[in-house]
Design a protein around this motif. Structure first.
Motif, mmCIF file in Angstrom:
data_model
loop_
_atom_site.group_PDB
_atom_site.id
_atom_site.type_symbol
_atom_site.label_atom_id
_atom_site.label_comp_id
_atom_site.label_asym_id
_atom_site.label_seq_id
_atom_site.Cartn_x
_atom_site.Cartn_y
_atom_site.Cartn_z
ATOM 1 N N UNK A 98 -3.598 1.252 4.941
ATOM 2 C CA UNK A 98 -4.376 0.564 3.923
ATOM 3 C C UNK A 98 -5.622 1.364 3.533
ATOM 4 N N UNK A 99 -6.187 2.124 4.493
ATOM 5 C CA UNK A 99 -7.446 2.809 4.203
ATOM 6 C C UNK A 99 -7.263 4.215 3.627
ATOM 7 N N UNK A 103 -4.504 5.025 1.512
ATOM 8 C CA UNK A 103 -3.720 5.074 0.287
ATOM 9 C C UNK A 103 -4.646 5.144 -0.929
ATOM 10 N N UNK A 104 -4.181 5.815 -1.956
ATOM 11 C CA UNK A 104 -4.997 5.976 -3.169
ATOM 12 C C UNK A 104 -4.976 4.706 -4.009
ATOM 13 N N UNK A 105 -3.814 4.040 -4.013
ATOM 14 C CA UNK A 105 -3.727 2.831 -4.825
ATOM 15 C C UNK A 105 -2.790 1.840 -4.137
ATOM 16 N N UNK A 155 0.833 -1.192 0.000
ATOM 17 C CA UNK A 155 0.000 0.000 0.000
ATOM 18 C C UNK A 155 0.870 1.245 0.000
#
Lengths: 483, 94
Positions: free
Chosen positions: A141-142, A144-146, A136
């Motif tokens: 994890x929540x 991040x854009x990609x 990530x």
């Protein structure tokens, strides 16, 4: 507050073990850990259209072996199924796994508990492929854009080992996991490198009032990758459930995740609807028929398992504790066995392996597998102590020297002139010198101060750089002083 | 009706398909006619037939555990809609 006064823990574990094959389960890509991202992949493990998987025979051999080591029934007929779910760690949108006809079932392993030995049931053992790895890019994890995906691990063979909900305390869970990992290590199923994620656990946790025989509602916590995480997670989750139950609230049946940093479990409820795996038989892989003869061939190749090894070590006169420590890794146990063939005392050998040698290896992060001191050299060193050539104290220095130079102990003792002085004539002169130079201590001793003798022994050892035979020094000193 | 509207919606969600009202109605109807046709097979008496997962009389097809060359990283990523630093790039997941 502790939940354990009121409630009993009921726990079952699913363990995923990466198998020690050279190649992936359905293609010839390497399983080696640590390769540059997306370099151990091919059209098959990328799930490109039109490719066909072909099962690695070694995976079946190892799965049968694992089943035998866990006292399972080995299926005569087994097949693969597709487990469908939509997540980018799977390039095919399904995981090739086994559903209703796993390769092994109905086994058990034995653990030690404060109330004696206890059998823990193994429901099933099945083969499947591992998924890729997501990296990530953002902070978490929540946010991040990609995400980046590395498919090197996709298709690495896994064994999933499912226990019965037979575990009743955190200690029992840990004892079960340690025993299971040891068995996998001994049987050569996996290299069990926990730090590389080659063993991972999902735990099913519920509580019930003490004395009750019905199970409570359970939660499943996924993807724990160390014994320590399992312990902390179970302690947290049982307290959490106990608090809910004490308040008269219900435990929700759900999947949760362990947050290592915060030390808490979190609900993954949002994904529940997606957990509809729609299993169906994998049409691209033909069934497996395992004849008796194949099973027997694997059984014959099974090496001694930890429980049997511990019993054998105890029969050599070692304590339960020593046997447990020595067998905690296969490499250490093999080292002991090899050194023991050179005719040394079991207890002395155990002490040196668990003590001085372990300490030296630990400094450099070495394992017994690649110990700079060979089992033959350690045995040689112990024999030098036994026949009186060197003292135990000098032996410690010699061990370090073997470790550093790789030279044999006999050579080091000779080169450095470390052999013990056991010649009474030579020692007598030194003893006389020490007595003449320490008249105060001599007087103290003669006046009844026993400890003065220790000081005099020390002086003789000092004068001989520790090479004097301590028994002989004692004897000579006492003789001289009593005159 | 063998399959309900709700099931069609659920399957569409699992397959990440966004269906319009008309499409849901259409597929519910079409899927049902397919299932009804396939249901004919249920008329066969299978009382003494073991469940079959595979029709071909083939079993135990294996390969040896020998490493074969993998693809070069640039080949691997050639068809990727997006790639970055040797990784496939996918939208945020959770």
């Amino acid at each position: 507050m502790s939940f354990s006064d009121k409630f009993e823990l009921v726990c079952g574990v699913e363990t995923h073990v990466e198998m020690a094959t050279k190649t992936k389960i359905f293609c010839g890509c390497s399983t080696e850990f640590g390769g540059e991202q997306n370099t151990h992949v091919c059209p098959v493990c990328l799930g490109l259209p039109g490719v066909l998987p072909v099962l690695n025979k070694e995976v079946v051999n190892l799965a049968i072996k694992a089943g035998l080591a866990l006292n399972c029934i080995i299926a005569e007929y087994s097949k693969f199924d597709r487990k469908n779910y939509y997540y980018p760690d799977l390039p095919k949108n399904y995981q090739t796994s086994q559903y209703d006809l796993p390769i092994c079932k109905n086994g058990w392993l034995e653990i030690n508990t404060p109330c004696g030995k206890k059998k823990i049931g193994i429901t099933r053992v099945h083969m499947e492929e591992d998924a890729g790895k997501l990296v990530h890019s953002g902070e978490t994890i929540t946010t991040s854009k990609s995400s980046g995906v590395d498919y090197n691990r996709a298709g690495v063979p896994l064994l999933e080992i499912v226990s019965e909900p037979d575990l009743r305390s955190v200690d029992e869970v840990l004892a079960y996991l340690e025993e299971l990992v040891q068995i996998m290590d001994y049987a050569g199923i996996s290299d069990c490198r926990m730090e590389q994620g080659s063993v991972r656990f999902d735990v099913n946790v519920s509580l019930r009032p003490r004395g009750s025989s019905e199970f409570g509602t359970r939660t499943e916590i996924k993807n724990l990758n160390s014994f320590n995480s399992v312990r902390r997670c179970l302690e947290y989750e049982s307290e959490r459930q106990a608090e809910l139950l004490l308040k008269g609230e219900k435990v929700e049946q759900e999947t949760r995740t362990w947050d290592e940093g915060q030390g808490i479990t979190l609900s993954l409820r949002s994904k529940e609807e997606a957990h509809d795996y729609r299993y169906f038989p994998e049409p691209d892989l033909v069934p497996i028929i395992i004849e008796r003869e194949w099973v027997e061939r694997i059984r014959a190749s099974l090496s001694e398992l930890p429980a049997a090894k511990r019993e054998r070590l105890k029969s050599l006169g070692l304590s339960e504790y020593d046997a447990a420590v020595l067998t905690s890794s296969k490499a250490m146990a093999d080292y002991f066995d090899e050194a023991f063939t050179f005719g040394v005392d079991a207890k002395t050998l155990a002490n040196w392996i668990m003590g001085d040698l372990s300490a030296l290896l630990k400094i450099d992060g070495c394992s017994f597998e690649n110990s700079p001191v060979s089992p033959r050299q350690l045995a040689g060193l112990l024999n030098l102590i036994k026949d009186g050539t060197i003292s135990g104290k000098i032996a410690k220095a010699v061990l370090e020297e073997i470790y550093k130079t790789g030279k044999d102990p006999e050579v080091i003792v000779k080169e450095k002139g470390l052999a013990q002085i056991s010649d009474a004539g030579a020692l007598e002169k030194i003893v006389e010198g020490v007595l003449a130079a320490n008249t105060k201590s001599v007087e103290d001793y003669l006046a009844g101060k026993e400890t003065a003798l220790g000081y005099l022994v020390g002086q003789v050892m000092k004068a001989t750089q520790g090479r004097a035979n301590p028994g002989l020094v004692n004897k000579l000193l006492k003789e001289k002083l009593s005159r | 009706m063998k399959i309900s509207r709700k099931e069609v919606e659920h399957v569409a969600l699992l397959a990440r398909l966004k269906l319009s009202e008309e499409e849901i109605n259409l597929y519910t109807e079409q899927l049902n006619s397919i299932l009804e046709y396939a249901a004919k097979i249920q008329e066969i008496d299978t009382e003494n037939v073991a469940p079959t997962a595979h029709a071909a009389q083939l079993f135990n097809v294996f390969r040896e555990d020998e490493v074969k060359p993998s693809l070069a990283q640039e080949k691997v990523l050639e068809n990727a809609p997006e790639a970055e630093n040797g990784f496939f790039r996918v939208p945020r997941i959770v």
